[in-house]
Design an enzyme around this catalytic site. Structure first.
Site, PDB file in Angstrom:
ATOM      1  N   GLU A  27       0.816  -1.135  -0.030  1.00  0.00           N
ATOM      2  CA  GLU A  27      -0.063  -0.074   0.081  1.00  0.00           C
ATOM      3  C   GLU A  27       0.878   1.205   0.144  1.00  0.00           C
ATOM      4  O   GLU A  27       2.143   1.366   0.826  1.00  0.00           O
ATOM      5  CB  GLU A  27      -1.019   0.071   1.097  1.00  0.00           C
ATOM      6  CG  GLU A  27      -1.927   1.271   1.233  1.00  0.00           C
ATOM      7  CD  GLU A  27      -2.479   0.975   2.498  1.00  0.00           C
ATOM      8  OE1 GLU A  27      -3.632  -0.189   2.519  1.00  0.00           O
ATOM      9  OE2 GLU A  27      -2.990   1.938   3.321  1.00  0.00           O
ATOM     10  N   THR A  58      -3.922   4.719  -1.117  1.00  0.00           N
ATOM     11  CA  THR A  58      -4.880   5.299  -0.466  1.00  0.00           C
ATOM     12  C   THR A  58      -5.630   6.644  -0.789  1.00  0.00           C
ATOM     13  O   THR A  58      -5.008   7.231  -1.773  1.00  0.00           O
ATOM     14  CB  THR A  58      -4.473   5.587   0.885  1.00  0.00           C
ATOM     15  OG1 THR A  58      -3.324   6.800   1.006  1.00  0.00           O
ATOM     16  CG2 THR A  58      -3.622   4.262   1.575  1.00  0.00           C
ATOM     17  N   ALA A  61      -8.084  11.720   3.428  1.00  0.00           N
ATOM     18  CA  ALA A  61      -9.397  11.870   4.284  1.00  0.00           C
ATOM     19  C   ALA A  61     -10.470  12.772   3.677  1.00  0.00           C
ATOM     20  O   ALA A  61      -9.914  14.111   3.260  1.00  0.00           O
ATOM     21  CB  ALA A  61      -9.077  12.574   5.695  1.00  0.00           C
ATOM     22  N   ASP A 119     -13.102   8.739   7.131  1.00  0.00           N
ATOM     23  CA  ASP A 119     -13.372   9.591   8.186  1.00  0.00           C
ATOM     24  C   ASP A 119     -13.150  10.955   7.720  1.00  0.00           C
ATOM     25  O   ASP A 119     -12.849  11.212   6.715  1.00  0.00           O
ATOM     26  CB  ASP A 119     -12.230   9.389   9.490  1.00  0.00           C
ATOM     27  CG  ASP A 119     -12.252   8.097   9.817  1.00  0.00           C
ATOM     28  OD1 ASP A 119     -13.320   7.666  10.487  1.00  0.00           O
ATOM     29  OD2 ASP A 119     -11.112   7.420  10.007  1.00  0.00           O
ATOM     30  N   TYR A 156     -10.905  -4.783  11.412  1.00  0.00           N
ATOM     31  CA  TYR A 156     -10.278  -4.364  12.493  1.00  0.00           C
ATOM     32  C   TYR A 156      -9.977  -5.614  13.592  1.00  0.00           C
ATOM     33  O   TYR A 156     -11.066  -5.647  14.407  1.00  0.00           O
ATOM     34  CB  TYR A 156     -11.083  -3.277  13.150  1.00  0.00           C
ATOM     35  CG  TYR A 156     -11.216  -1.991  12.001  1.00  0.00           C
ATOM     36  CD1 TYR A 156     -10.191  -1.122  11.768  1.00  0.00           C
ATOM     37  CD2 TYR A 156     -12.248  -2.012  11.101  1.00  0.00           C
ATOM     38  CE1 TYR A 156     -10.648  -0.070  10.903  1.00  0.00           C
ATOM     39  CE2 TYR A 156     -12.495  -1.323  10.107  1.00  0.00           C
ATOM     40  CZ  TYR A 156     -11.639  -0.087  10.059  1.00  0.00           C
ATOM     41  OH  TYR A 156     -11.556   0.880   8.927  1.00  0.00           O
ATOM     42  N   ALA A 163     -17.529   0.540  16.723  1.00  0.00           N
ATOM     43  CA  ALA A 163     -18.421  -0.611  16.661  1.00  0.00           C
ATOM     44  C   ALA A 163     -18.931  -0.552  18.196  1.00  0.00           C
ATOM     45  O   ALA A 163     -18.419  -0.195  19.157  1.00  0.00           O
ATOM     46  CB  ALA A 163     -17.558  -1.679  16.606  1.00  0.00           C
ATOM     47  N   ASP A 169     -18.767  -5.919  15.328  1.00  0.00           N
ATOM     48  CA  ASP A 169     -17.956  -5.422  14.369  1.00  0.00           C
ATOM     49  C   ASP A 169     -17.595  -6.294  13.201  1.00  0.00           C
ATOM     50  O   ASP A 169     -17.804  -6.227  12.096  1.00  0.00           O
ATOM     51  CB  ASP A 169     -16.548  -4.910  14.951  1.00  0.00           C
ATOM     52  CG  ASP A 169     -15.766  -3.988  13.943  1.00  0.00           C
ATOM     53  OD1 ASP A 169     -16.360  -3.243  13.516  1.00  0.00           O
ATOM     54  OD2 ASP A 169     -14.395  -4.202  14.192  1.00  0.00           O
ATOM     55  N   ARG A 284       8.036   3.612   1.615  1.00  0.00           N
ATOM     56  CA  ARG A 284       9.601   3.515   1.702  1.00  0.00           C
ATOM     57  C   ARG A 284       9.701   1.915   1.413  1.00  0.00           C
ATOM     58  O   ARG A 284       8.763   1.032   1.752  1.00  0.00           O
ATOM     59  CB  ARG A 284       9.885   3.917   3.240  1.00  0.00           C
ATOM     60  CG  ARG A 284       9.852   5.183   3.426  1.00  0.00           C
ATOM     61  CD  ARG A 284      10.596   5.724   4.821  1.00  0.00           C
ATOM     62  NE  ARG A 284      10.215   7.003   4.941  1.00  0.00           N
ATOM     63  CZ  ARG A 284      11.253   7.848   4.552  1.00  0.00           C
ATOM     64  NH1 ARG A 284      12.367   7.512   4.180  1.00  0.00           N
ATOM     65  NH2 ARG A 284      11.031   8.935   4.890  1.00  0.00           N
TER      66      ARG A 284
HETATM   67  C1  LIG Z   1      -6.772  -1.375   5.005  1.00  0.00           C
HETATM   68  C2  LIG Z   1      -7.383  -0.082   5.342  1.00  0.00           C
HETATM   69  C3  LIG Z   1      -7.201   0.965   4.411  1.00  0.00           C
HETATM   70  C4  LIG Z   1      -7.660   2.366   4.700  1.00  0.00           C
HETATM   71  N1  LIG Z   1      -7.391   3.060   3.836  1.00  0.00           N
HETATM   72  C5  LIG Z   1      -7.902   4.345   3.954  1.00  0.00           C
HETATM   73  C6  LIG Z   1      -8.026   5.501   2.836  1.00  0.00           C
HETATM   74  O1  LIG Z   1      -7.581   5.072   1.797  1.00  0.00           O
HETATM   75  N2  LIG Z   1      -8.554   6.560   3.308  1.00  0.00           N
HETATM   76  C7  LIG Z   1      -9.116   6.922   4.355  1.00  0.00           C
HETATM   77  O2  LIG Z   1      -9.634   8.036   4.375  1.00  0.00           O
HETATM   78  N3  LIG Z   1      -9.365   5.829   5.273  1.00  0.00           N
HETATM   79  C8  LIG Z   1      -8.765   4.725   5.234  1.00  0.00           C
HETATM   80  N4  LIG Z   1      -8.782   3.779   6.213  1.00  0.00           N
HETATM   81  C9  LIG Z   1      -9.322   4.193   7.516  1.00  0.00           C
HETATM   82  C10 LIG Z   1     -11.105   4.026   7.320  1.00  0.00           C
HETATM   83  O3  LIG Z   1     -11.597   4.937   6.533  1.00  0.00           O
HETATM   84  C11 LIG Z   1     -11.748   4.310   8.857  1.00  0.00           C
HETATM   85  O4  LIG Z   1     -11.163   3.291   9.672  1.00  0.00           O
HETATM   86  C12 LIG Z   1     -13.039   4.340   8.810  1.00  0.00           C
HETATM   87  O5  LIG Z   1     -13.210   5.107  10.075  1.00  0.00           O
HETATM   88  C13 LIG Z   1     -13.896   3.326   8.716  1.00  0.00           C
HETATM   89  O6  LIG Z   1     -13.785   2.813   7.454  1.00  0.00           O
HETATM   90  P1  LIG Z   1     -14.663   1.370   7.184  1.00  0.00           P
HETATM   91  O7  LIG Z   1     -14.726   1.251   5.643  1.00  0.00           O
HETATM   92  O8  LIG Z   1     -13.861   0.315   7.866  1.00  0.00           O
HETATM   93  O9  LIG Z   1     -16.238   1.787   7.642  1.00  0.00           O
HETATM   94  P2  LIG Z   1     -17.239   0.802   7.912  1.00  0.00           P
HETATM   95  O10 LIG Z   1     -16.986  -0.568   7.774  1.00  0.00           O
HETATM   96  O11 LIG Z   1     -18.655   1.501   7.157  1.00  0.00           O
HETATM   97  O12 LIG Z   1     -17.618   1.210   9.377  1.00  0.00           O
HETATM   98  C14 LIG Z   1     -16.800   0.942  10.366  1.00  0.00           C
HETATM   99  C15 LIG Z   1     -17.199   0.397  11.550  1.00  0.00           C
HETATM  100  O13 LIG Z   1     -18.286   1.156  12.153  1.00  0.00           O
HETATM  101  C16 LIG Z   1     -19.442   0.220  12.433  1.00  0.00           C
HETATM  102  N5  LIG Z   1     -20.541   0.647  11.780  1.00  0.00           N
HETATM  103  C17 LIG Z   1     -20.567   1.627  10.541  1.00  0.00           C
HETATM  104  N6  LIG Z   1     -21.775   1.515  10.163  1.00  0.00           N
HETATM  105  C18 LIG Z   1     -22.417   0.730  10.911  1.00  0.00           C
HETATM  106  C19 LIG Z   1     -24.106   0.599  10.876  1.00  0.00           C
HETATM  107  N7  LIG Z   1     -24.806   1.030  10.053  1.00  0.00           N
HETATM  108  N8  LIG Z   1     -24.407  -0.460  11.788  1.00  0.00           N
HETATM  109  C20 LIG Z   1     -23.587  -1.115  12.791  1.00  0.00           C
HETATM  110  N9  LIG Z   1     -22.473  -0.673  12.654  1.00  0.00           N
HETATM  111  C21 LIG Z   1     -21.816   0.220  11.607  1.00  0.00           C
HETATM  112  C22 LIG Z   1     -18.939  -1.280  12.121  1.00  0.00           C
HETATM  113  O14 LIG Z   1     -18.379  -1.653  13.422  1.00  0.00           O
HETATM  114  C23 LIG Z   1     -17.757  -1.027  11.353  1.00  0.00           C
HETATM  115  O15 LIG Z   1     -16.739  -1.796  11.372  1.00  0.00           O
HETATM  116  C24 LIG Z   1      -8.364   2.480   6.002  1.00  0.00           C
HETATM  117  C25 LIG Z   1      -8.423   1.696   6.978  1.00  0.00           C
HETATM  118  C26 LIG Z   1      -8.055   0.045   6.599  1.00  0.00           C
HETATM  119  C27 LIG Z   1      -7.895  -0.855   7.908  1.00  0.00           C
END
Ligand SMILES: Cc1cc2nc3c(=O)[nH]c(=O)nc-3n(C[C@H](O)[C@H](O)[C@H](O)COP(=O)(O)OP(=O)(O)OC[C@H]3O[C@@H](n4cnc5c(N)ncnc54)[C@H](O)[C@@H]3O)c2cc1C
Length: 300
Positions: A27, A58, A61, A119, A156, A163, A169, A284
């Site tokens: 990544e 990525t 935000a 986020d 996560y 969550a 979650d 890196r």
């Molecule tokens: C591998 C990876 C790559 C990432 N890349 C980026 C990136 O490129 N850019 C960036 O800005 N961020 C990135 N992130 C961060 C990510 O955007 C944040 O962690 C964000 O807060 C959650 O995104 P998500 O897709 O997991 O959200 P979601 O899966 O939609 O929600 C996160 C959690 O909130 C809870 N939740 C959400 N909605 C509901 C619902 N309706 N009902 C019940 N529970 C709910 C669940 O527990 C869920 O696991 C990345 C994270 C990871 C692990």
């Protein structure tokens, strides 16, 4: 030496963590300026010959890197033979806008998206727009309507901070797979047990899709501590003490110790049957490249 090998038949294997069948992926983040652009491309050029399954980029935000992410992903697709993957989030955009970005990727030949909720820029809690996608589940569903993308999602091991519970979650992760995702990439973690326990809980929930452990091979120790703190990642006490003790050491020492720490992490996962690793390269190549060699990957 012969005597030592005879008495310790596994001695010669000590430094090897896997073989050439170990899967790797990388990544990157989109560069901000000329200098970081140069660093990124040097890293891509050094890491691509290790033949990763994919290289992802990525999405800043709140969509702040929309153009830069697109430019980086399409350049990887043009200039390397490795499948290029775009991250995409739901923040600050309508469904229509997101759909248009996804369609542009499809038209540019990009077939794999990491679908995320995202986020808000500057922190705070995510608020869905009335005309936007409200979660990664909705985004996966939306992307599937546009084209038959391959879709990865986030997971996560230490539970997403929003969550309701660890089980909630995992239930939500299952919904992302039911919506059409085929793989989850994990948040980084610093203790192998954390990932292994998560893997068990995911399997117990009936999820059979691939869960890729996210590995952070960085020697920026203060940065790592900051990220761990903001993402709710537990730092094992002994590792914390080790990191503190390196505060005033020079970069070479930090790099060697970081290499040893991450080698130990991957080695313990490999021993438990983990054969695929996703590296948060931070643009890196050094530690990631060395680690992949220990995992059995040879540059083409
Ligand atoms: C591998 C990876 C790559 C990432 N890349 C980026 C990136 O490129 N850019 C960036 O800005 N961020 C990135 N992130 C961060 C990510 O955007 C944040 O962690 C964000 O807060 C959650 O995104 P998500 O897709 O997991 O959200 P979601 O899966 O939609 O929600 C996160 C959690 O909130 C809870 N939740 C959400 N909605 C509901 C619902 N309706 N009902 C019940 N529970 C709910 C669940 O527990 C869920 O696991 C990345 C994270 C990871 C692990």
């Amino acid at each position: 030496m012969d005597r030592i090998l005879k008495e310790n038949p596994n001695f010669a294997d000590v430094a090897f963590l896997g073989d050439k069948t170990t899967n790797i992926s990388f990544e990157f983040f989109p560069p901000k300026n000329e200098q970081s652009d140069k660093m990124l491309w040097q890293s891509v050029e050094r890491l691509a010959p290790l033949n990763p399954r994919f290289m992802s980029v990525t999405y800043g935000a709140g969509g702040t890197t929309r153009e830069r992410t697109h430019a980086t992903v399409t350049r990887i697709a043009r200039e390397t033979s490795i499948p290029a993957v775009a991250h995409l989030t739901c923040v600050n955009a309508s469904r229509e806008e997101i759909d248009e970005i996804a369609q542009d990727y499809w038209n540019a030949g990009i077939r794999h998206i990491v679908a995320l909720r995202g986020d808000p820029p500057g922190g705070g809690r995510f608020e869905a727009r009335p005309d936007g996608y409200a979660s990664a589940v909705e985004l996966v569903e939306g992307l599937k309507k546009i084209a038959p993308f391959e879709i990865s999602v986030a997971c996560y091991p230490e539970t997403h901070p929003q969550a309701l519970s660890p089980q909630a979650d995992i239930d939500f992760l299952k919904r992302k797979f039911d919506a059409g995702a085929t793989r989850a990439i994990s948040q980084f973690f610093l203790s192998p047990e954390v990932f292994l326990r998560f893997r068990d809980r995911v399997a117990a929930a009936g999820i059979t899709a691939e869960i890729l452990p996210g590995i952070m091979p960085t020697s920026n120790i203060s940065g790592l501590k900051r990220m761990a703190h903001s993402c709710g990642i537990e730092i094992p006490e002994r590792l914390n003490q080790l990191m503190d003790s390196l505060d005033k050491d020079d970069a070479a020492i930090k790099q060697m110790v970081s290499m040893a720490v991450v080698t130990d992490l991957c080695g313990r996962l490999a021993k438990e049957g983990v054969d695929s690793f996703h590296f948060y390269t931070m643009n890196r190549a050094d530690i990631t490249s060395a680690l992949c060699r220990l995992l059995g990957r040879q540059p083409a």
